[in-house]
Design a protein around this motif. Sequence first.
Motif, PDB file in Angstrom:
ATOM      1  N   ILE A  90     -67.066  39.910  -0.633  1.00  0.00           N
ATOM      2  CA  ILE A  90     -68.489  39.913  -0.938  1.00  0.00           C
ATOM      3  C   ILE A  90     -69.115  41.221  -0.464  1.00  0.00           C
ATOM      4  CG2 ILE A  90     -68.818  38.310   1.004  1.00  0.00           C
ATOM      5  CD1 ILE A  90     -71.436  37.488  -0.536  1.00  0.00           C
ATOM      6  N   CYS A  91     -69.823  41.861  -1.393  1.00  0.00           N
ATOM      7  CA  CYS A  91     -70.375  43.185  -1.095  1.00  0.00           C
ATOM      8  C   CYS A  91     -71.543  43.068  -0.132  1.00  0.00           C
ATOM      9  CB  CYS A  91     -70.845  43.871  -2.374  1.00  0.00           C
ATOM     10  SG  CYS A  91     -71.667  45.446  -2.018  1.00  0.00           S
ATOM     11  N   ASP A  92     -71.511  43.854   0.963  1.00  0.00           N
ATOM     12  CA  ASP A  92     -72.643  43.862   1.882  1.00  0.00           C
ATOM     13  C   ASP A  92     -73.309  45.234   1.944  1.00  0.00           C
ATOM     14  OD1 ASP A  92     -70.851  45.311   3.411  1.00  0.00           O
ATOM     15  OD2 ASP A  92     -70.533  43.737   4.908  1.00  0.00           O
ATOM     16  N   SER A  93     -73.081  46.077   0.929  1.00  0.00           N
ATOM     17  CA  SER A  93     -73.725  47.388   0.926  1.00  0.00           C
ATOM     18  C   SER A  93     -75.131  47.318   0.330  1.00  0.00           C
ATOM     19  CB  SER A  93     -72.862  48.406   0.178  1.00  0.00           C
ATOM     20  OG  SER A  93     -71.689  48.657   0.923  1.00  0.00           O
ATOM     21  N   VAL A  94     -75.792  48.471   0.323  1.00  0.00           N
ATOM     22  CA  VAL A  94     -77.255  48.473   0.238  1.00  0.00           C
ATOM     23  C   VAL A  94     -77.844  47.900  -1.057  1.00  0.00           C
ATOM     24  CG1 VAL A  94     -77.503  50.874  -0.575  1.00  0.00           C
ATOM     25  CG2 VAL A  94     -79.287  49.842   0.855  1.00  0.00           C
ATOM     26  N   CYS A  95     -77.210  48.145  -2.199  1.00  0.00           N
ATOM     27  CA  CYS A  95     -77.812  47.660  -3.456  1.00  0.00           C
ATOM     28  C   CYS A  95     -77.732  46.145  -3.522  1.00  0.00           C
ATOM     29  CB  CYS A  95     -77.120  48.269  -4.676  1.00  0.00           C
ATOM     30  SG  CYS A  95     -76.929  50.035  -4.550  1.00  0.00           S
ATOM     31  N   CYS A  96     -76.592  45.599  -3.086  1.00  0.00           N
ATOM     32  CA  CYS A  96     -76.451  44.143  -3.066  1.00  0.00           C
ATOM     33  C   CYS A  96     -77.360  43.548  -2.001  1.00  0.00           C
ATOM     34  CB  CYS A  96     -74.993  43.765  -2.842  1.00  0.00           C
ATOM     35  SG  CYS A  96     -73.971  44.166  -4.280  1.00  0.00           S
ATOM     36  N   TRP A  97     -77.401  44.192  -0.849  1.00  0.00           N
ATOM     37  CA  TRP A  97     -78.299  43.766   0.232  1.00  0.00           C
ATOM     38  C   TRP A  97     -79.733  43.683  -0.267  1.00  0.00           C
ATOM     39  CZ3 TRP A  97     -82.316  46.732   2.361  1.00  0.00           C
ATOM     40  CH2 TRP A  97     -82.889  46.228   3.532  1.00  0.00           C
ATOM     41  N   CYS A 131     -67.363  46.706   1.516  1.00  0.00           N
ATOM     42  CA  CYS A 131     -68.369  47.692   1.144  1.00  0.00           C
ATOM     43  C   CYS A 131     -68.482  47.713  -0.370  1.00  0.00           C
ATOM     44  CB  CYS A 131     -68.041  49.059   1.720  1.00  0.00           C
ATOM     45  SG  CYS A 131     -66.663  49.860   0.928  1.00  0.00           S
ATOM     46  N   CYS A 132     -69.422  48.503  -0.861  1.00  0.00           N
ATOM     47  CA  CYS A 132     -69.769  48.614  -2.277  1.00  0.00           C
ATOM     48  C   CYS A 132     -68.565  48.461  -3.195  1.00  0.00           C
ATOM     49  CB  CYS A 132     -70.418  49.971  -2.515  1.00  0.00           C
ATOM     50  SG  CYS A 132     -70.789  50.291  -4.240  1.00  0.00           S
ATOM     51  N   LEU A 133     -68.732  47.621  -4.226  1.00  0.00           N
ATOM     52  CA  LEU A 133     -67.633  47.329  -5.152  1.00  0.00           C
ATOM     53  C   LEU A 133     -67.800  48.036  -6.491  1.00  0.00           C
ATOM     54  CD1 LEU A 133     -67.590  43.516  -4.356  1.00  0.00           C
ATOM     55  CD2 LEU A 133     -65.820  45.144  -3.694  1.00  0.00           C
ATOM     56  N   GLY A 134     -68.796  48.917  -6.588  1.00  0.00           N
ATOM     57  CA  GLY A 134     -69.003  49.643  -7.834  1.00  0.00           C
ATOM     58  C   GLY A 134     -69.752  48.841  -8.881  1.00  0.00           C
ATOM     59  N   GLY A 135     -70.356  47.739  -8.458  1.00  0.00           N
ATOM     60  CA  GLY A 135     -71.143  46.932  -9.388  1.00  0.00           C
ATOM     61  C   GLY A 135     -72.617  46.970  -9.016  1.00  0.00           C
ATOM     62  N   CYS A 136     -73.066  48.096  -8.469  1.00  0.00           N
ATOM     63  CA  CYS A 136     -74.419  48.208  -7.895  1.00  0.00           C
ATOM     64  C   CYS A 136     -75.532  47.861  -8.871  1.00  0.00           C
ATOM     65  CB  CYS A 136     -74.647  49.617  -7.364  1.00  0.00           C
ATOM     66  SG  CYS A 136     -73.209  50.347  -6.598  1.00  0.00           S
ATOM     67  N   GLY A 137     -75.296  48.053 -10.165  1.00  0.00           N
ATOM     68  CA  GLY A 137     -76.304  47.724 -11.170  1.00  0.00           C
ATOM     69  C   GLY A 137     -76.324  46.234 -11.492  1.00  0.00           C
ATOM     70  N   SER A 147     -61.616  41.690 -10.104  1.00  0.00           N
ATOM     71  CA  SER A 147     -62.676  41.533 -11.105  1.00  0.00           C
ATOM     72  C   SER A 147     -64.001  41.382 -10.373  1.00  0.00           C
ATOM     73  CB  SER A 147     -62.456  40.280 -11.947  1.00  0.00           C
ATOM     74  OG  SER A 147     -61.315  40.445 -12.739  1.00  0.00           O
ATOM     75  N   PHE A 148     -65.023  42.049 -10.917  1.00  0.00           N
ATOM     76  CA  PHE A 148     -66.346  41.981 -10.310  1.00  0.00           C
ATOM     77  C   PHE A 148     -67.167  40.886 -10.979  1.00  0.00           C
ATOM     78  CE2 PHE A 148     -70.827  43.079  -9.971  1.00  0.00           C
ATOM     79  CZ  PHE A 148     -70.942  43.390  -8.618  1.00  0.00           C
ATOM     80  N   TYR A 149     -67.883  40.090 -10.183  1.00  0.00           N
ATOM     81  CA  TYR A 149     -68.783  39.073 -10.706  1.00  0.00           C
ATOM     82  C   TYR A 149     -70.186  39.340 -10.182  1.00  0.00           C
ATOM     83  CZ  TYR A 149     -64.398  36.671 -11.672  1.00  0.00           C
ATOM     84  OH  TYR A 149     -63.138  36.363 -12.112  1.00  0.00           O
TER      85      TYR A 149
ATOM     86  N   PRO B  89     -72.094  53.516  -1.798  1.00  0.00           N
ATOM     87  CA  PRO B  89     -73.034  52.525  -2.317  1.00  0.00           C
ATOM     88  C   PRO B  89     -74.113  53.163  -3.190  1.00  0.00           C
ATOM     89  CG  PRO B  89     -72.559  52.081  -0.024  1.00  0.00           C
ATOM     90  CD  PRO B  89     -71.878  53.367  -0.353  1.00  0.00           C
ATOM     91  N   GLY B  90     -74.365  52.547  -4.332  1.00  0.00           N
ATOM     92  CA  GLY B  90     -75.363  53.059  -5.265  1.00  0.00           C
ATOM     93  C   GLY B  90     -74.767  53.973  -6.321  1.00  0.00           C
ATOM     94  N   THR B  91     -73.506  54.291  -6.204  1.00  0.00           N
ATOM     95  CA  THR B  91     -72.853  55.202  -7.148  1.00  0.00           C
ATOM     96  C   THR B  91     -71.837  54.429  -7.972  1.00  0.00           C
ATOM     97  OG1 THR B  91     -73.150  56.978  -5.547  1.00  0.00           O
ATOM     98  CG2 THR B  91     -71.584  57.359  -7.323  1.00  0.00           C
TER      99      THR B  91
HETATM  100  S1  FES Z   1     -73.763  48.026  -3.327  1.00  0.00           S
HETATM  101 FE1  FES Z   1     -72.822  46.136  -3.896  1.00  0.00          FE
HETATM  102  S2  FES Z   1     -71.591  46.733  -5.543  1.00  0.00           S
HETATM  103 FE2  FES Z   1     -72.443  48.658  -4.930  1.00  0.00          FE
END
Ligand code: FES
Lengths: 170, 425
Positions: A90-97, A131-137, A147-149, B89-91
């Motif tokens: 589970i992503c805990d980086s900033v966009c998901c946060w 950390c970020c999974l590349g699904g920030c959008g 696989s990203f959900y 993150p964000g990229t």
């Molecule tokens: S911050 Fe969650 S997927 Fe990039």
Amino acid sequence: MNKIDDINQIGLLDENQITEFSQHAGEIEHPRELIIDILRAVQLNHGWVPDEGVELTAKILGLTPIEVEEIATFYDKIFRQPVGRYPIHICDSVCCWSRGGEELAEHLQQTLGVAFGQTTEDGLFTLLPSCCLGGCGRAPGVMIHQSFYGPLNPETVDKLIADLRQEGQG
Amino acid sequence: MSQVPQLLFKNRRPGETVFIDGYRATGGYQPLEKAFREMTPVELRELVKSSNLRGRGGAGFPTGVKWTFFPADAPGPKYLVCNCDEMEPGTYKDGELLMADPHQLVEGMIVSAYALQTDVGYIFIRYAYEKQAEYLRRAIAEAKEAGYIGKNILGSGFDFELHVHGSAGRYILGEETALLNGLEGQRPNPRLKPPFPATRGLFGQPTTVNNVETIANIPHIISGGAEWFRDLALTPEGSGTKLFGLSGHLNCTECFELPVGIRLGEVVETYGQGVWKNRKFKACLPGGASTPYLTEEHMDVALDFMSLEKVGSRFGTAGVTVFDDQTCMVAATLNLIQFFARESCGWCTPCRDGLSMVRWLLEKFETGKGSPEHLDMLKDQLQNISGNSFCALAEGAMGPVAGLLTHFEQEIIDHIEKGRCPFKS
Ligand code: FES
Ligand SMILES: Cc1cc2nc3c(=O)[nH]c(=O)nc-3n(C[C@H](O)[C@H](O)[C@H](O)COP(=O)(O)O)c2cc1C
Ligand code: SF4
């Protein structure tokens, strides 16, 4: 029995994979570059990488187990401990946060009845922070078997878990 | 919106991936044919230099200049490595590009390899992009089949092989020398520079490392020319288009190809369709997690390398993450620092110990246990870490901290005075 069969008694790689990796290692100048490929293949077959997986990789590449171990332990997506059938990163980086990632994490811990790093009793799910999974959008999101959900909310994640549970038990 | 020139996203359709037939249908592989039949490697390098293309991986180094440092004519093995680690993150732009149109990168790799006279190329790709890796393998097989990869390409006497190399997590692999160690199967701590990869890179041989989007631009520069490429930007010193990955508190969080130099306000209002939930814009990270915050006073700033440096931030990767007016900037910065502290490779003290210290301090503020002394300590850490770490990870980590202190120091003081986070009821 040769040495590779000895190490591979639990069938971490199949015959073909062993032949292919060994051949490839013999053809290239720097066999070490295959470490991650082999560890990932072991993990794909076995779910995680036990000590024998490290030894097997070392044997195929002509390295010592410690040379493979220091690579294996660097990467967070190589599991050196058993995990459930569906490891949930589970992503805990900033966009998901910023879009409810903490609430999602909380909800998942409650529904599955496990804390981060733990596996459910039925052996199906392991909950892991990432950390970020590349699904920030498409935040917030999780990754299961590459696989990203997302975007997920408590309802859609419940549905995802229910589907996987059905698949895992069926 | 339709008049914005689309190069990199020309073939992009929701949920679809274009392979060789579709790619060819819109002019794909014509630049390669032109390069191999009509241009010398030197001419190609000159073209890229005069296009003013700057690296899209975050640091913004001029690609043509980097290529002139490369000993293209030296004998012996040389490598071209494409950086698709993309874990900041964000990229997420490189992932989007490869989902839509993987042949662009493949064609770019082949012509760049020809320009640099490297006989082997690697695309280093993060663990989470397994779909993209699969598409790339298919695209490479198709290009081989078409005679664009292999021996004596189009009768030029030039040979090239291209491999996809997977990873297994960890942000530090994006740092180019750590990436090279990772590719070699060594423990991926960064390497001491100099020597730079151009002289001693992969397996000790001359190596150029470039970002996915950087390399995908090369075929377009070949077909459109340097002047056309420069004119795509809205600022005189800028050049080309840029993939902007939008995220955070916007109504629309998608990835758009827009001209370099577009105003922040236009990105937020037109493409992001404004801040969600009818709230107000408070701040944004303009170029990924390592870039200092912009605030509403920056709405007219042109998103480009130079203009962002002038206002104390960086263009970075153009991943724009927006925060609404109900966001606690201390909490946002704490989240960012947690990422960097966890992803620190542990090699050098300013990063390994310093970032943990910064995290501890931000936690103090956020939980209402901070004091004015802690604020002084935070300022000290900014001085102590920036410029003193072995690689740029720690430097980048302090970007948002610097932005917090510049634009939102009062918010830290509010936390200290109230003894709690003012954004939590
Ligand atoms: S911050 Fe969650 S997927 Fe990039
Ligand atoms: C911690 C860290 C992470 C990085 N991650 C990436 C990345 O994911 N992708 C990338 O292209 N560059 C990344 N970079 C920048 C690379 O080191 C390098 O500058 C870049 O790949 C060069 O390509 P370019 O000139 O085409 O931008 C990172 C740098 C640092 C310090
Ligand atoms: S700055 Fe951080 S990531 Fe870079 S070498 Fe030092 S410890 Fe490693």
